[in-house]
Design an enzyme around this catalytic site. Structure first.
Site, PDB file in Angstrom:
ATOM      1  N   ASN A 170       2.164  12.265  -5.844  1.00 51.93           N
ATOM      2  CA  ASN A 170       1.580  11.310  -6.783  1.00 51.93           C
ATOM      3  C   ASN A 170       0.311  10.721  -6.211  1.00 51.93           C
ATOM      4  O   ASN A 170       0.180  10.565  -4.991  1.00 51.93           O
ATOM      5  CB  ASN A 170       2.582  10.205  -7.149  1.00 51.93           C
ATOM      6  CG  ASN A 170       2.473   9.015  -6.209  1.00 51.93           C
ATOM      7  OD1 ASN A 170       1.588   8.180  -6.344  1.00 51.93           O
ATOM      8  ND2 ASN A 170       3.366   8.968  -5.223  1.00 51.93           N
ATOM      9  N   ASN A 206       6.037  -6.116  -3.729  1.00 52.38           N
ATOM     10  CA  ASN A 206       5.170  -5.264  -2.924  1.00 52.38           C
ATOM     11  C   ASN A 206       3.720  -5.690  -3.161  1.00 52.38           C
ATOM     12  O   ASN A 206       3.278  -5.804  -4.300  1.00 52.38           O
ATOM     13  CB  ASN A 206       5.391  -3.804  -3.305  1.00 52.38           C
ATOM     14  CG  ASN A 206       4.598  -2.851  -2.428  1.00 52.38           C
ATOM     15  OD1 ASN A 206       3.396  -2.685  -2.620  1.00 52.38           O
ATOM     16  ND2 ASN A 206       5.267  -2.227  -1.481  1.00 52.38           N
ATOM     17  N   CYS A 263      -0.417   3.058   1.409  1.00 52.61           N
ATOM     18  CA  CYS A 263      -0.677   3.875   0.220  1.00 52.61           C
ATOM     19  C   CYS A 263      -1.783   4.882   0.532  1.00 52.61           C
ATOM     20  O   CYS A 263      -2.882   4.500   0.904  1.00 52.61           O
ATOM     21  CB  CYS A 263      -1.100   3.010  -0.973  1.00 52.61           C
ATOM     22  SG  CYS A 263      -1.521   4.045  -2.392  1.00 52.61           S
ATOM     23  N   GLY A 310      10.386  12.522  -2.461  1.00 54.47           N
ATOM     24  CA  GLY A 310      11.521  13.309  -2.951  1.00 54.47           C
ATOM     25  C   GLY A 310      12.336  13.915  -1.831  1.00 54.47           C
ATOM     26  O   GLY A 310      11.985  13.790  -0.644  1.00 54.47           O
ATOM     27  N   GLY A 353      13.055   7.656   1.570  1.00 57.02           N
ATOM     28  CA  GLY A 353      12.396   8.957   1.616  1.00 57.02           C
ATOM     29  C   GLY A 353      13.367  10.017   1.146  1.00 57.02           C
ATOM     30  O   GLY A 353      14.144  10.543   1.925  1.00 57.02           O
TER      31      GLY A 353
END
Lengths: 301, 280
Positions: free
Chosen positions: A68, A98, A128, A215, A241
């Site tokens: 993403n 966050n 990020c 994922g 995670g």
């Protein structure tokens, strides 16, 4: 049987929370899960002013996961305080906000606006990979991490969790740096920077070219890093995670995590968070575990 | 609003309508809740492919609980769906998205513009609005159109679903290679209709469109020139499908109430948007 855990003085009814960015502020998943069951809701990252995020396509599926590059689109702290916090207050769960920014003053602005808000913990996003300035830049250099952590601790009224990036050489060093700078807890891992190219169009799958991989595909990396971080610090570690089910969550607890978060798998199974909680309780019952604390860091050498 | 859920659908039948175009009928309770223009997310079974595939609803039989999905074979997920046999089960989430505002079409001349795989979702809309149709809705959003014209654009002679549209709408076909109907795009066909119906001011009172973005852009311009409200069904790469991940955004003319920026979520605020509100 006790499933309660305490993180930086805040007691959670169980160690299961949502990973930032995968659950909004809970509104979108309220139809699927009873938010009251969750240990905590960790919100999507929020910045001082509204952020539009990146161009689309922002996501691409990968083997056992996804990339993403949303770019931290968010409505800004003012609307967040007006709308999202009151929504979450309706539930019997802990609220972890966050916080995102491009610069230290931007992070501080959010932290200060949250100071009088009914928020239990702050999670500072210094990891990020999808924004041009800030974000991961603070999470890849120990000196920058030290500086931002100290600065945020100076202004924060709530306990501070530093969310760490896996895109570093030594996670133990980063974890230790956060602890020394005053962090009350750390959470990891954020996504791993990746890339995908469509061989038919010969274009990047994401408009941003790179994105963060999440994922089940990243779970072994996450377990390893949570273990190494937990070995390096004495503050609580929140592990995430690729958690898909209770077995995965228990694995993180054994590696040393006090809390665990379900992220990308909410997209695959919107009931994943509550299924993890039920599965954890079942495991504890079947294995004679009286207190979830027995599992935390319980991996045998 | 109908509560969204993850559930299962049992394959009733699957046929090939054209090259790479599959017609899948599934027995599922989602069929009773779904509205025209909404979509479902269908999950591949393997642990390698975890995200739901957004597929628009082509039709729904509320009484028999049968959902009809017409989709294009494009990759890992749809290849798996295409191999499903009657009796087999697929996991799915829905109903997703807002759907076409069919209630606004009551008593009006409706124009449906579809391109390629954007054609199937218009069928559900047509079948509920068609004055000839016998179908009624549950849920109060009822009312028939006074007439329905459909303009459907295809690549070539493989004009899937065209006969079905011909039964309930005044159908105009366009093919890119000129092998059937008007040679050209939907919009070429549309201007041809305009020429033919000289005298009447406009062809329609309301437009519903679904198709590739160049087509939607042209429809938006056409609607603006004609002074007719148009609703466009957009497509964007999605992850969660429920409005949480913010992957599938489109640009909006005004600041969106939810996002607080010029972005709306295609999966939740859409996929159908008033043409004037989106920047294509």
């Amino acid at each position: 049987m006790n499933t309660k855990v305490t993180i930086a003085g805040v007691e959670l009814k169980n160690p299961v929370m949502t990973a930032s960015g995968t659950f909004g502020s809970g509104m979108e998943y309220e139809e699927f899960v009873d938010i009251n069951r969750l240990g905590a809701v960790v919100t999507k990252g929020v910045s001082a002013v509204p952020w539009p995020g990146n161009e689309t396509p922002r996501v691409a599926e990968t083997y056992g996961g996804m990339l993403n590059a949303i770019g931290l689109q968010n409505p800004g702290i003012d609307l967040f305080i007006e709308r999202d916090i009151p929504f979450l207050r309706e539930f019997d769960t802990k609220i972890i906000v966050n916080v995102a920014g491009h610069t230290i003053p931007e992070y501080v602005a959010v932290v200060e606006k949250l100071s009088d808000q009914p928020v239990d913990l702050l999670e500072i996003n210094v990891s990020c990979p999808n924004v041009k300035e800030g974000g991961i830049a603070f999470g890849q250099d120990p000196r920058a991490l030290d500086e931002i952590t100290r600065e945020i601790k100076r202004h924060a009224k709530q306990p501070v969790i530093m969310k760490l990036s896996p895109n570093v050489t030594s996670i133990a060093l980063m974890a230790r740096t956060a602890e020394m700078a005053g962090a009350d807890a750390i959470s990891l891992i954020n996504t791993i920077t990746g890339m995908q190219i469509d061989i038919r169009s010969r274009k990047f799958a994401l408009a941003n070219k790179t994105g963060g991989l999440s994922g089940p595909a990243i779970k072994p990396i996450a377990v390893r890093m949570v273990y190494q971080a937990a070995q390096a610090v004495s503050i609580p570690v929140i592990g995430m995670g690729g958690i898909a089910n209770a077995d995965d969550a228990i694995e993180f607890l054994l590696a040393g995590a006090t809390g665990v978060a379900v992220g990308m798998m909410n997209f695959h199974n919107p009931y994943a968070t509550t299924e993890v909680i039920e599965g954890l309780e079942e495991y504890m019952e079947q294995n004679g575990v009286e207190d979830v604390a027995e599992l935390i860091g319980g991996v045998k050498e | 609003m109908v509560r969204r859920k993850k559930t299962i659908g049992r394959v009733v039948s699957q046929t090939m309508l054209a090259e790479d175009i599959l017609d899948l009928r599934l027995e599922t309770f989602l069929a009773s809740d779904v509205m025209p223009g909404q979509f479902v997310g269908v999950y591949p079974a393997g642990a390698d492919a975890l995200l739901p595939r957004p597929i628009s609803v082509c039709d729904a039989d509320r009484e028999a609980h049968v959902l009809r999905l017409v989709y294009r074979l494009t990759g890992r997920g749809t290849t798996e769906f295409a191999l499903k046999q009657p009796g087999e089960v697929l996991e799915m989430i829905g109903p997703l998205g807002n759907g076409f505002p069919v209630e606004e079409a009551a008593g009006k001349r409706v124009l449906l513009i579809g391109g390629g795989i954007g054609i199937p979702p218009l069928y559900f809309t047509a079948s509920l609005l068609s004055p000839e149709g016998t179908r009624e809705y549950t849920g109060g959003r009822s009312g028939k159109a006074s007439s329905i014209t459909s303009v459907l654009g295809y690549k070539n002679i493989q004009t899937f679903m065209a006969p079905q549209f011909a039964e309930i709408t005044d159908l105009y076909l366009a093919t890119e290679d000129g092998s059937a109907g008007y040679g050209g795009t939907d919009l070429d066909a549309l201007f041809e209709i305009g020429r033919r119906r000289e005298g009447s001011e406009t062809v329609a009172d309301i437009i519903f469109a679904c198709g590739p973005s160049p087509m939607l852009k042209a429809v938006k311009e056409y609607a603006l020139i004609q002074g007719v409200p148009a609703y466009l069904s957009l497509e964007e790469r999605m992850a969660c499908g429920v409005g949480a991940c913010l992957a599938c955004v489109c640009k909006t003319r005004n600041v969106d109430a939810h996002s607080n920026v010029h972005n709306a979520r295609v999966c939740t605020d859409g996929p159908v948007f008033p043409a004037r509100e989106v920047v294509l």
